[in-house]
Design a protein around this motif. Structure first.
Motif, PDB file in Angstrom:
ATOM      1  N   GLY A  31       0.776  -1.310  -0.280  1.00 28.61           N
ATOM      2  CA  GLY A  31       0.038   0.078  -0.118  1.00 28.61           C
ATOM      3  C   GLY A  31       0.863   1.230   0.001  1.00 28.61           C
ATOM      4  O   GLY A  31       1.957   1.100   0.202  1.00 28.61           O
ATOM      5  N   HIS A  44       1.654  -0.936   5.125  1.00 29.84           N
ATOM      6  CA  HIS A  44       0.373  -1.615   4.625  1.00 29.84           C
ATOM      7  C   HIS A  44       0.636  -2.638   3.254  1.00 29.84           C
ATOM      8  O   HIS A  44       1.076  -2.143   2.428  1.00 29.84           O
ATOM      9  CB  HIS A  44      -0.534  -0.330   4.067  1.00 29.84           C
ATOM     10  CG  HIS A  44      -1.889  -1.054   3.610  1.00 29.84           C
ATOM     11  ND1 HIS A  44      -2.642  -0.195   2.652  1.00 29.84           N
ATOM     12  CD2 HIS A  44      -2.641  -2.066   3.961  1.00 29.84           C
ATOM     13  CE1 HIS A  44      -3.768  -0.900   2.583  1.00 29.84           C
ATOM     14  NE2 HIS A  44      -3.829  -1.925   3.282  1.00 29.84           N
ATOM     15  N   ASP A  45       0.040  -3.637   3.727  1.00 29.21           N
ATOM     16  CA  ASP A  45       0.013  -4.791   2.570  1.00 29.21           C
ATOM     17  C   ASP A  45      -0.908  -5.481   2.429  1.00 29.21           C
ATOM     18  O   ASP A  45      -2.030  -5.523   3.453  1.00 29.21           O
ATOM     19  CB  ASP A  45       1.507  -5.554   2.647  1.00 29.21           C
ATOM     20  CG  ASP A  45       1.594  -6.497   3.965  1.00 29.21           C
ATOM     21  OD1 ASP A  45       0.588  -6.479   4.601  1.00 29.21           O
ATOM     22  OD2 ASP A  45       2.642  -6.823   4.217  1.00 29.21           O
ATOM     23  N   ARG A  46      -1.376  -6.512   1.186  1.00 25.77           N
ATOM     24  CA  ARG A  46      -2.280  -7.286   1.439  1.00 25.77           C
ATOM     25  C   ARG A  46      -1.751  -8.324   0.279  1.00 25.77           C
ATOM     26  O   ARG A  46      -1.396  -8.063  -0.828  1.00 25.77           O
ATOM     27  CB  ARG A  46      -3.536  -6.807   0.720  1.00 25.77           C
ATOM     28  CG  ARG A  46      -4.712  -7.287   1.034  1.00 25.77           C
ATOM     29  CD  ARG A  46      -6.169  -6.610   0.759  1.00 25.77           C
ATOM     30  NE  ARG A  46      -7.095  -7.467   0.906  1.00 25.77           N
ATOM     31  CZ  ARG A  46      -8.098  -7.101   1.941  1.00 25.77           C
ATOM     32  NH1 ARG A  46      -7.549  -6.742   2.984  1.00 25.77           N
ATOM     33  NH2 ARG A  46      -9.058  -7.848   2.034  1.00 25.77           N
ATOM     34  N   SER A  79      -3.027 -10.031   5.421  1.00 24.68           N
ATOM     35  CA  SER A  79      -2.376  -9.033   5.507  1.00 24.68           C
ATOM     36  C   SER A  79      -1.655  -8.903   6.797  1.00 24.68           C
ATOM     37  O   SER A  79      -1.943  -9.293   7.875  1.00 24.68           O
ATOM     38  CB  SER A  79      -3.497  -7.449   5.555  1.00 24.68           C
ATOM     39  OG  SER A  79      -2.614  -6.529   5.906  1.00 24.68           O
ATOM     40  N   ASP A  88      -0.512  -5.882   8.084  1.00 28.68           N
ATOM     41  CA  ASP A  88      -0.773  -4.627   8.688  1.00 28.68           C
ATOM     42  C   ASP A  88      -1.853  -3.843   7.864  1.00 28.68           C
ATOM     43  O   ASP A  88      -1.418  -3.414   6.563  1.00 28.68           O
ATOM     44  CB  ASP A  88       0.395  -3.777   8.839  1.00 28.68           C
ATOM     45  CG  ASP A  88      -0.060  -2.582   9.785  1.00 28.68           C
ATOM     46  OD1 ASP A  88      -0.935  -2.689  10.266  1.00 28.68           O
ATOM     47  OD2 ASP A  88       0.911  -1.371   9.605  1.00 28.68           O
ATOM     48  N   ILE A  89      -2.813  -3.526   8.318  1.00 27.17           N
ATOM     49  CA  ILE A  89      -4.076  -2.582   7.620  1.00 27.17           C
ATOM     50  C   ILE A  89      -3.884  -1.557   8.516  1.00 27.17           C
ATOM     51  O   ILE A  89      -4.436  -1.636   9.876  1.00 27.17           O
ATOM     52  CB  ILE A  89      -5.372  -3.413   7.652  1.00 27.17           C
ATOM     53  CG1 ILE A  89      -5.161  -4.624   6.706  1.00 27.17           C
ATOM     54  CG2 ILE A  89      -6.301  -2.458   6.918  1.00 27.17           C
ATOM     55  CD1 ILE A  89      -6.618  -5.391   6.925  1.00 27.17           C
ATOM     56  N   PRO A  90      -3.817  -0.438   8.028  1.00 29.51           N
ATOM     57  CA  PRO A  90      -3.836   0.847   9.018  1.00 29.51           C
ATOM     58  C   PRO A  90      -5.271   1.193   9.128  1.00 29.51           C
ATOM     59  O   PRO A  90      -6.204   1.101   8.297  1.00 29.51           O
ATOM     60  CB  PRO A  90      -2.941   1.973   8.100  1.00 29.51           C
ATOM     61  CG  PRO A  90      -3.016   1.629   6.773  1.00 29.51           C
ATOM     62  CD  PRO A  90      -3.304  -0.066   6.550  1.00 29.51           C
ATOM     63  N   THR A 109      -7.913   4.183   8.821  1.00 28.57           N
ATOM     64  CA  THR A 109      -7.752   5.226   8.003  1.00 28.57           C
ATOM     65  C   THR A 109      -8.812   6.173   7.987  1.00 28.57           C
ATOM     66  O   THR A 109      -9.015   7.101   7.668  1.00 28.57           O
ATOM     67  CB  THR A 109      -7.366   5.304   6.740  1.00 28.57           C
ATOM     68  OG1 THR A 109      -8.204   4.228   6.181  1.00 28.57           O
ATOM     69  CG2 THR A 109      -6.067   4.580   6.479  1.00 28.57           C
ATOM     70  N   ALA A 159       2.337   3.653  11.724  1.00 32.93           N
ATOM     71  CA  ALA A 159       2.625   2.627  10.779  1.00 32.93           C
ATOM     72  C   ALA A 159       3.300   1.276  11.007  1.00 32.93           C
ATOM     73  O   ALA A 159       3.107   0.301  10.515  1.00 32.93           O
ATOM     74  CB  ALA A 159       3.054   3.540   9.523  1.00 32.93           C
ATOM     75  N   SER A 206       0.390  -2.877  14.405  1.00 30.34           N
ATOM     76  CA  SER A 206      -0.013  -3.564  13.423  1.00 30.34           C
ATOM     77  C   SER A 206      -1.387  -4.334  13.570  1.00 30.34           C
ATOM     78  O   SER A 206      -1.673  -4.541  14.703  1.00 30.34           O
ATOM     79  CB  SER A 206       1.222  -4.868  13.019  1.00 30.34           C
ATOM     80  OG  SER A 206       0.774  -5.511  14.174  1.00 30.34           O
TER      81      SER A 206
END
Lengths: 559, 1100
Positions: free
Chosen positions: B359, B364-366, B396, B398-400, B402, B450, B454
């Motif tokens: 991301g 942030h990833d997925r 994932s 880590d999803i922040p 938002t 960030a 996590s």
């Protein structure tokens, strides 16, 4: 070919069997496995759901909004309700939602024959409805809490008058006291009685003391209550010593948090001292000052040798002169004593050890009050006192002062002092009760041994004002009672600046919440019509927080 | 070598599949179109059997026929079907002719039944797989945007977050209005409420479960929009159905492999419009670091001050690029490899996909991996086995968070105007790593949020089915099918020590299990005579659903989360502050249904359906409910002699009723359990349930026409629909004094009405040359609350300073704000001026009668456009969305402007300090509409931050004063209806005007100031592709470059994407069951982004 046929039959029946075998009874499927059906409720598990939140809400009000109204504190951010009486739209979910569970406890206690639980239920019903009438005035009472019947008319209850609610409160308390008097404590589990640990005699005293509280509350409108009060006092069954105070301890469990914990130094100082109470305590050298409040972090020290500038540049850290630390962050977590030097000829600062902010001031002025350089919303002002850290750290320990206080011996004695002054027969003189009130309060706050040295500073002068003033002081952490006394007697005389506050005096009631205005419009409007405007009501008219409910109508109280 | 690769691929996918053939007599040949080009994919069937094959890439086929008198049926979409007698020949070459009656397109409809599109009496939307695969997406639903009329797609925020699909407008208060998703006949879970709060104020949107499906596997999506189309699916199809057909090996004659790879980059384009003129602080003469306000000293003006993170005082400078510096370039890649083959007895396709997304927000990833098989095999001539199975893992690290304030790294970036983000990058205090972050007090360091915090999740998913079809005779077949959708999801949140809201950190674990299975049987009987074409199907279904959730984690004392820093283990949570809970649910619906479709001479088609459901969630007396539907399609061009230009002219109409049940356990109020210190407690919940619930019922009609002219060069289609929802099960608000906050009832009539129009054409079509297609679609929907109960006048959609409420007779989506005291007397010179309090502030009127409507969150009109230009091997295509009308409320601006951060607000200020008092009064009065009276987006204020910018002089000598223009009432307030005794004094800059520091003049309680027009134009996709000629074994290779989601224009011009005005919450809103506030956004401050990418695919 035959084999093929068998294969087919086997395969098709596999599928068919798989499909057919999955039918289940649909009614059974919809039985909730996660919860309990109401008729199976356990009164011992219901009781903490009533006692806990009821006490917690009373404390929240008494140490925050009402403490602001009665000028114990002011907050340095998000303070409309605490500093400026933004009470226009107050929901009462903290009352009726507890009452909902309380009704079930009463019902099951009656069904199964548990007088103690029923008595607690009636006492709490009175305690909660009493507050509803105190704060809002007229409210749904006789038709309230009936939605479970499913009848449409019960969904939108009509309002009873404040007078009717007070009468109901008194009837419930009488019935509760009678139940407690039987001594039948069938099925009680002492742990669930968060106030008295299963002590029924103390519950009887609590119910009777609440009776006295409410008789006195309506005494102006109904002077006939005198006999009732005198009878209770004569029986001796009321809270008369600090050991019998109705209190709830905090243990710090996940749902049992002291409601004033703030994470860091900056946000905890949202609770600043108000100058009114600091001056009161200072002027009488009251030992409770050090219990309730913290000294300023950076104290001003006058030094005539500095001149030419109103902005001080030198300070003392542990008495050693140095440059002023520029950033307030630099003071965090340090244990040195900080002082700043200033020239009293150039500028005026409050150089006392304890400093409060004047009530009603504009928020941005509070942030920079008394020479604070870098104040901000919710921010630490080093030149103003805060509540004592023990009330903000909220770390419960055995025997600490972190308690919700519902009703105290001090309150009772001050009340009786007032009644004695009026000539009622309350088992002692006004002065005796006045002294007992002060003594019990000091004991409560751990400074009972200083009574002898302190009392001469506030020796009884025979006036109602003095009784009410000391009662007000003693109401720290349950300032709601002080506010109700103020409304009734006009003491202590409180004023505030109108930089931001709408009027120079405290407000008189809570406005009805949006939930009632939106969902019970017709009924709430009828109640609003029964309010009486005052000179401070303003454009909001009858629904203003400065309008008078029944209890104050036709009186000159508090103004 | 090739073989070896195939084998390895196969083994790698754990699949072995054997083919056998029974040779009797073989016929082979080539199929060509009328121009002599060979035709791949033509279906060849032995008449009277289900045996068949398909031509290969070169148009060749080979089929075993039982005897030399067999008849072969050649069919192909858009071509005239031909029957050819074998007559003992072994080579039969066939030339197919284009079909004369327009498109004979086949679409998949309810229960997986394939139908000719022209026979349908309702409107369906179709999207070819290829259109979905053009742009790499983390959620396939995003690719549907703008491609189907009547479809509204919303995404809450960053990549990976929940995507909402609403067909023909939200018409239910009781569901999340999401359509039913059916993948190859398997109903799969996809819902909106995927948000949970793990840790204080840490609301995380984990995204929809439909994202487990990869778009590369999709052959086609059919959207059944109205109940007419979807009635057979019953209960769950009230909001329409999205039927997804995945690719299979059907048509393959030899082993084939396709490989595709798609990479997309995403960067920030436009940020919030903030001023960066003043440092943090409430007053212009004081720098207050950590203050939320941007009202401090001037930046870039040479002012030297001690600053956070610096040893020495330095100049105060502005850092408007902090957000760009903080964000990374987002990268999404997806790869797909598929192997397929087929024979006359069966076919298979096996594919493996992966998607990985980094991301734009750091850390942030997925990721998604999935393996999918499609099998079909004729075990015996009359018994066919089919199966589709997908195994997927989505996770994932880590999803922040938002979509809200706090724990939002993007909000944290916007805290300071004068501190460069680079100064925050090392987010631990030296020597206190893992214990104390380096941050301004009251805030978290954005890098700490960030990287330090996590929110991970991992979901294992299996869905698929097995089915057997038995043909009793060529006209009667029975299919039995068992399908399953099951997933297990684990969510884990780790928050380190020193987080602002959780000073001792937090550790939380949530486990979610969900399973639904369906067992169904469907018998189909066909009969075709010269005049009539009859299809009758009947069947039954058993649906069972169960699920559970459990949570363990740090408890209610948010400052007592963990004992030892950095150890994320349940054993490290203090025993007195651990929260544990769990719940489970079960539900079943038994159904029987039937469908009859009668066609008369290719002229008129009539469809009748009926379904009866028995739901476990309703009381026994109302558990069973029946609902029918009927639709008619009339092909006018086959009825009358129309001019030759008419390729297709079809009129259609339908009527349908759909019943709906509710959630489990909503019949009897039960007690919730909780704790108080160490005691377990019981309490009566505030929602009153209802033991007498009836099923909901929606009745709809739709009608329309399809017109194709000049062999489809001109295309026109229009649909009107009306849907009435009655007996909706929803909670009505009660006054708390009744004892409850809400009660579940069956009531109301909610009506949706709208139309859809598509207009398209092929203006240019040169054979073997340039071709240009363009299609527009338009849609409009109004959903109105027609009736509620006797005592109820409105439903609340969400509330914020009043909020979105729907009153009887009004359209759903109206947004209200609290009223403001204004002069009511039309004869007063101050008419409509705000009446201010003695403190110089506006006076809020909170009673409902005083509320003011400020907008509606629904669009007036949605327009989509797709266009494609192809020339030889080149293809350029674009997809555009245009939303017209509707409003949204921006709480990003409410918070941002109460902290005085926006440029807009500075621009609106009237520089009163630059005028004399009399000039100022005259100026204000000269144009009260603009200078005095509040309106949407503007509450006039006079003053400035500095003397130069027009600030007023305050009593303390500083020039950052301001005031609110209006009047103060000094008499007559107690008689609101009698204007004659009213007296006002002016607060317009003359003597006595109440001044305050400028940062104290903000209309906090009035949404009007932050209500904006939601119109926008977005270029969803723009792609250019080139098909390469075959090179050796490499075939069908193509390369495409594209851009995605380019925001072109918004009417509001405030740097916020109106599509993100769709806030996710962990609790449900108002009287709805939705966790979303439509038309509302709060701290959803992700910049606009633009993406670009490249796609490659080929096969061999």
């Amino acid at each position: 070919m035959n084999t093929i046929k068998y294969y087919k039959i086997i395969m098709i029946s596999m599928l068919a069997f798989g499909i057919m075998s999955s039918c289940e009874d649909l009614t059974d499927l919809n039985r909730n496995p996660n919860a309990i059906e109401p008729e199976d409720a356990n009164v011992n598990l219901l009781m903490p759901s009533v006692l806990g939140p009821a006490a917690a809400n009373y404390l929240s009000l008494g140490l925050d909004n009402m403490a602001g109204a009665m000028q114990f504190i002011h907050v340095s951010g998000w303070g409309d309700a605490t500093n400026y009486f933004d009470w226009d739209e107050r929901g009462w979910e903290g009352y009726y939602s507890i009452l909902r569970t309380n009704e079930l406890m009463i019902e099951i206690a009656r069904r199964d024959g548990y007088p103690f639980h029923e008595g607690v239920g009636l006492t709490m019903r009175a305690f909660l409805f009493g507050q509803i009438a105190d704060y809002w005035g007229d409210a749904p009472y006789s038709e309230a809490l009936q939605a479970f019947t499913g009848e449409m008319e019960n969904l939108y209850p009509a309002y009873d008058t404040q007078e009717q609610i007070y009468n109901g409160v008194i009837e419930d308390l009488k019935a509760a006291a009678a139940l407690f008097a039987t001594g039948d404590n069938t099925n009680i589990n002492n742990n669930v009685d968060l106030y008295y640990g299963g002590d029924m005699a103390n519950w009887e005293k609590f119910a009777n003391s609440l009776l006295i509280r409410y008789y006195v509350r309506i005494s102006e409108k109904n002077p006939g209550v005198r006999n009732e009060v005198e009878a209770i006092v004569a029986s001796g069954k009321f809270i008369s010593s600090a050991a019998e105070n109705a209190t709830m301890d905090y243990t710090g469990g996940p749902n049992d948090q002291w409601p004033f914990i703030y994470t860091d130094e900056t946000s905890s100082t949202r609770y600043m001292a108000a100058s009114t109470m600091i001056e009161q305590l200072d002027s009488t050298n009251d030992p409770r000052l050090h219990v309730w409040y913290a000294p300023v972090t950076i104290r001003w020290v006058p030094d005539n040798s500095i001149s030419g500038s109103t902005a001080p540049t030198r300070m003392l850290v542990n008495g050693v002169e140095t440059d002023i630390l520029p950033n307030w962050i630099d003071y965090q977590g340090r244990t040195e004593t900080f002082t700043k030097l200033y020239n009293p000829n150039d500028t005026t600062f409050d150089d006392d050890e304890f400093v409060g902010v004047p009530p009603g001031m504009r928020m941005s002025d509070i942030h920079t009050y008394n020479g604070a350089y870098n104040g901000a919303q919710g921010r630490f002002n080093h030149h103003v006192s805060t509540l004592h850290p023990q009330f903000m750290d909220g770390e419960p320990t055995e025997g600490d002062l972190l308690q919700a206080r519902l009703l105290s011996a001090a309150e009772m004695h001050f009340t009786l002092a007032e009644l004695a002054l009026k000539g009622w027969n309350v088992g002692g003189t006004a002065e005796e009760h006045y002294m007992a009130g002060i003594q019990n309060s000091l004991t409560t706050w751990g400074v009972g041994d200083q009574f002898q040295t302190f009392y001469p500073n506030v020796a009884f002068d025979g006036t109602l004002e003095q009784i009410m003033t000391q009662k007000w002081v003693a109401s720290f952490s349950n300032a709601t009672e002080a506010w109700l006394d103020y409304r009734r007697t006009g003491f202590p005389e409180l004023t505030l600046r109108t930089d931001v506050a709408r009027a120079p005096v405290p407000a008189l009631r809570f406005g009805y919440g949006s939930d009632e205005l939106n969902n019970n419009t017709e009924n709430v409007n009828a109640a609003i019509e029964r309010l009486e405007t005052t000179q401070y009501s303003g454009p909001l008219g009858k629904n203003s927080v400065y309008s008078k409910p029944w209890l104050l109508q036709g009186t000159n109280n508090p103004w | 070598m090739e073989n070896k690769i195939f084998k390895m691929l196969m083994l790698g996918m754990f699949v072995l599949f054997a083919f056998q053939s029974f040779a009797q007599m073989q016929v082979s040949g080539t199929v060509q179109d009328d121009t002599g080009e060979s035709l791949p994919g033509v279906s060849i069937q032995i008449k009277g059997t289900t045996q068949g094959v398909v031509t290969d890439m070169d148009g060749q086929y080979s089929i075993n026929v039982p005897n030399d008198q067999a008849i072969l049926v050649f069919s192909f979409v858009g071509m005239e079907t031909q029957e050819v007698d074998v007559n003992g020949r072994t080579v039969i070459n066939v030339q197919m002719a284009p079909s004369t009656i327009g498109v004979d397109e086949v679409v998949v409809t309810a229960l997986g039944i394939s139908r000719e599109k022209r026979s349908l009496g309702y409107s369906v939307g179709e999207v070819e797989g290829e259109a979905l695969q053009r742009v790499a997406q983390d959620n396939v639903l995003n690719s549907l945007s703008g491609k189907v009329p009547g479809l509204t797609i919303n995404q809450t925020g960053i990549a990976g977050s929940t995507v909402s699909v609403v067909i023909r407008g939200a018409n239910s208060l009781t569901t999340d209005n999401q359509p039913l998703f059916v993948i190859d006949g398997v109903p799969v879970a996809n819902k909106l409420n995927n948000i949970s709060m793990m840790g204080s104020d840490n609301q995380i949107d984990y995204g929809n479960t439909i994202s487990d499906l990869n778009s590369d596997d999709i052959a086609e999506i059919t959207v059944l929009k109205g109940p007419s189309a979807a009635a057979l699916y019953g209960t769950r199809a009230g909001n329409g159905v999205i039927l997804i057909t995945t690719k299979s090996g059907k048509g393959a004659r030899e082993m084939g492999v396709t490989i595709s790879s798609n990479t997309r980059f995403e960067v920030a384009t436009e940020l919030l419009k903030l001023h960066y003129k003043y440092a943090n602080g409430e007053r212009n003469h004081v720098l207050t670091e950590g203050s939320a306000y941007w009202g401090g000293p001037n930046l870039d003006a040479g002012i030297i001050a001690p600053q956070w993170g610096l040893d020495e005082p330095a100049e105060l400078r502005s850092y408007p690029n902090n957000m760009r510096d903080f964000l990374n370039t987002g990268v999404t890649t997806s790869n797909n490899i598929a192997v397929f083959n087929g024979s006359d007895r069966g076919n298979f396709r096996i594919s493996y996909n992966n998607m990985s997304m980094q991301g734009m927000i750091p850390n942030h990833d997925r990721f998604n991996h999935s393996l999918k098989t499609n099998l079909s095999y004729n075990i015996f001539d009359d018994l066919t086995f089919t199966s589709n199975v997908t195994i997927a893992n989505t996770y994932s690290n880590d999803i922040p968070s938002t979509g809200d304030r706090r724990n939002n790294p993007l909000e944290a970036v916007y805290v300071n105007s004068h501190i460069p983000i680079s100064r925050m990058k090392d987010y631990w205090l030296p020597g206190q790593e893992g214990i104390q972050q380096k941050a301004l007090p009251d805030y978290d360091n954005p890098y700490f949020i960030a990287y330090g915090m996590s929110n991970a999740f991992s979901r294992d998913r299996v869905f698929g089915n097995v089915a057997l079809t038995y043909e009793f005779t060529k006209d009667l077949s029975v299919t039995g099918r068992y399908s399953l959708d099951r997933f297990k999801e684990e969510r884990e949140t780790k928050i380190p020590f020193s987080a602002y809201r959780m000073e001792k950190g937090n550790y939380s674990l949530q486990n979610i299990f969900f399973q639904e299975y369906n067992a169904d049987v469907l018998a189909t009987w066909k009969n075709t005579t010269d005049n009539l074409d009859i299809n009758i199907s009947a069947g039954g279904n058993i649906m069972k659903r169960q699920g559970s959730e459990s949570f363990v984690g740090s408890g209610g004392d948010r400052n007592n989360g963990l004992v030892i820093p950095g150890i994320y283990n349940l054993g490290n949570i203090p025993l007195d502050n651990i929260t544990v809970n769990s719940s489970l649910f079960r539900k079943a619906i038994y159904s029987v249904y039937g469908l009859a479709s009668i066609g008369f001479r290719n002229i008129v088609y009539l469809d009748l359906t009926g379904r009866n459901d028995w739901s476990s969630t309703l009381p026994e007396s109302h558990r069973s409910y029946f609902y029918p539907s009927a639709s008619v399609s009339w092909l006018v061009n086959n009825t009358f002699e129309l001019p030759e230009a008419f390729s297709l002219f079809k009129l259609r109409g339908g009527w349908a009723k759909v019943g709906n049940d509710t959630d489990p356990y909503r019949l009897q109020t039960t007690l919730a359990t909780g704790t108080w210190n160490s005691l377990v407690t019981e309490a009566v919940p505030g929602v009153l349930l209802n033991s007498d619930l009836k099923p909901e019922e929606s009745t709809s009609i739709e009608g329309g026409f399809d017109l194709n002219l000049y062999t489809n060069r001109v295309r026109l289609s229009a649909t009107y629909y009306k849907e009435d929802n009655v007996n909706q099960i929803f909670s009505v608000p009660l006054p708390l004094s009744s004892g409850y906050s809400s009660k579940l009832i069956n009531a109301g009539l909610i009506r949706s009405e709208g139309w859809e129009l598509t207009v398209g054409g092929t203006p240019v079509d040169v054979p073997d040359g340039l071709r240009w297609d363009v299609d527009f679609n338009f849609s409009q929907n109004h959903t109105t609350v027609v009736e509620l109960t006797d005592d109820l006048e409105f439903v609340q959609i969400w509330s914020e300073n009043a909020g979105a409420w729907s009153f009887i007779g009004d359209q759903i989506g109206d947004i209200y704000t609290y009223g403001i005291a204004q002069v009511q007397d039309p004869n007063s010179p101050y008419y409509r001026y705000p009446i201010l309090g003695n403190d110089g502030q506006w006076i809020r009127l909170n009673q409902q009668e005083d509320w003011e409507k400020v907008g509606n969150f629904n669009p007036d009109l949605l327009v989509g456009m797709q266009t494609a230009v192809s020339y030889k091997r080149w293809n350029l295509s674009a997809s555009l969305d245009w939303r017209i009308g509707g409003e949204f409320v921006s709480y990003t601006y409410r918070y941002g402007e109460s902290d005085w951060k926006s440029q807009r607000q500075l621009d609106q200020l009237i520089p009163g300090g630059l005028m004399s008092p009399q000039e100022l009064v005259d100026y204000l009065k000269s144009d009260p509409e603009n200078n005095i009276i509040p309106r949407n987006g503007k509450f006039p204020r006079v003053g400035g931050h500095t003397q130069e910018t027009g600030g007023m002089r305050l009593p303390d000598g500083y020039y950052d004063g301001a005031f609110i223009p209006g009047v103060i009432q000094v008499a007559g307030a107690d008689t609101p209806d009698d204007f004659s005794d009213d007296q006002f004094v002016e607060n317009l800059g003359g003597p006595g005007t109440v001044l305050a520091p400028i940062t104290d003049t903000y209309p906090w309680s009035y949404n009007r100031n932050v209500t904006f027009d939601a119109s926008f134009i977005k270029l969803r996709e723009l792609s250019l592709s080139y098909s390469l000629p075959d090179i050796g074994v490499i075939k069908n290779a193509s390369v495409a470059i594209y851009t995605g989601n380019l925001m072109l224009w918004t009417k509001a011009k405030i740097g916020i994407d109106p599509e993100r005005a769709f806030q996710a919450n962990s609790g449900t809103q108002g009287n709805t069951v939705s966790q979303f506030k439509q038309g509302f956004e709060r701290q959803n401050v992700m910049p606009w982004t633009a993406s670009g990418g490249i796609r490659l695919n080929f096969s061999f």
